[in-house]
Write a protein that holds these residues in place. Structure first.
Motif: not given
Length: 389
Positions: A78, A363, A368
């Motif tokens: 991420w 998400f 997501l």
């Protein structure tokens, strides 16, 4: 990971066995060490400092069924923007879709229907066909919200439809004179906002509104405080000097406004409470703002500006350090670290010559999902692939 990044108790555990020479003893130590490092308690301090690990600022674990060690690994992706992009759903007619995630289920509004898809646990992909469809509106669904037992939607027909997630009989509320642009619900309380320049308060015991609050502008967004004592409306900011107003639930009176010196047309399109005292807003003026209700209401606590001067249609936070936002042009999704002022990562999802906003995004710990005009896009952050732009 560097040794300096390991928790102190874990380092002590490692150092205490460095002098052992017996292979059998070493094997036993390795097995014990393996069990130790897979305990969530070992990783919790590390996880709280990373993005979207499911550990909130207050220490609550949002994803208790997923090993924290695995979530820490995904959190690196991420932060770095490492993911695999897919388009699990497409359609031909341009729509204004809305999304909600509930565990391994995705709810998607398409025109007058809300379709429900299973998410495959291993791949994160959606089933080809919905396993359930909620209907009841004569026009498009504008927004909808989920509770544990209900699905509540507002439509362009001015109606609010309450579906039980356990039965097939929807209840239709009187709604508004024009389209219902926004709706929120918690514990039997429903707040709606409309193009007809009113916000309405509802309870599940009656299909008529409990109160109607006149506004000077179209109401684009609403959010109920987790304490259920108040709610916030976001308007188009064409007539009012501030688009954000706090309202008392019981008395239906204004408790004040947030911010000052807004430009005309700086409407607020999405509002998210992260705690009873903190909420995030975004909209046409290209800023994400954090408001702390314990501080001066005239000034936000923090703000982040969309670098390409695009309106922001939607936001979601992880309850700790991460914000995800959806922009109005070319399907741009941005990830933000609240501890930084600059955008952390961005993903341009739309490759069509005609641009599409990200109307909604949601998400979980690994994926997501973003809804554009003609497709749902997914980003899978469990991958070890190349960075996508």
């Amino acid at each position: 990971m560097l040794l300096s990044q390991l928790p102190e108790d874990l380092l002590y555990y490692i150092l205490s066995y460095l002098d052992y020479r017996s292979l059998s003893r070493l094997s036993q130590v390795c097995r014990s060490f393996y069990r130790f490092v897979n305990r969530d308690a070992v990783w919790k301090k590390i996880a709280k400092a990373l993005l979207n690990t499911g550990i909130t600022r207050e220490g609550k674990d949002i994803y208790p069924l997923i090993r924290l060690k695995d979530r820490v690994k995904i959190a690196q992706n991420w932060y770095s923007g490492i993911c695999r992009r897919r388009i699990p759903l497409r359609w031909k007619t341009k729509l204004l879709p809305w999304l909600q995630l509930d565990g391994d289920t995705l709810f998607l509004s398409q025109a007058a229907d809300i379709k429900v898809y299973h998410i495959h646990k291993d791949s994160g992909r959606l089933q080809r066909s919905p396993f359930e469809v909620y209907s009841g509106h004569k026009g498009d669904v504008c927004r909808f919200v989920l509770t544990d037992s209900l699905l509540i939607s507002g439509g362009s027909d001015g109606k609010i439809v309450v579906h039980s997630r356990r039965s097939d009989v929807p209840v239709e509320f009187s709604g508004h004179n024009q389209e219902v642009n926004c709706v929120d619900a918690k514990d039997g309380l429903i707040i709606s906002g409309s193009r007809d320049r009113t916000a309405r308060i509802w309870s599940l015991t009656s299909t008529a509104p409990r109160d109607t609050i006149p506004m000077c502008d179209r109401v684009w967004s609403v959010a109920i405080n987790p304490t259920l004592s108040s709610f916030v409306t976001g308007t188009a900011c064409c007539e009012n000097f501030s688009p954000l107003c706090i309202w008392d639930v019981e008395r239906s009176i204004s408790l004040g406004t947030l911010g000052s010196d807004f430009r005309r047309g700086a409407g607020v399109l999405d509002i998210r409470f992260e705690s009873p005292f903190q909420l995030f807003t975004c909209g046409y003026d290209t800023f994400i703002r954090l408001w702390d209700l314990r501080l001066c209401p005239r000034k936000c606590a923090m703000e982040w500006e969309e670098p390409h001067d695009s309106a922001l249609y939607c936001i979601q936070t992880d309850g700790n350090h991460m914000i995800a936002s959806g922009s109005s042009y070319y399907g741009v999704v941005r990830l933000w670290d609240k501890r930084q002022t600059e955008c952390l990562q961005f993903f341009q999802l739309s490759s069509d010559p005609v641009s599409s906003p990200v109307y909604c995004l949601r998400f979980n710990s690994s994926h997501l999902y973003a809804a554009l005009a003609t497709a749902v896009h997914s980003l899978d952050f469990r991958q070890n692939g190349t960075q996508i732009r």
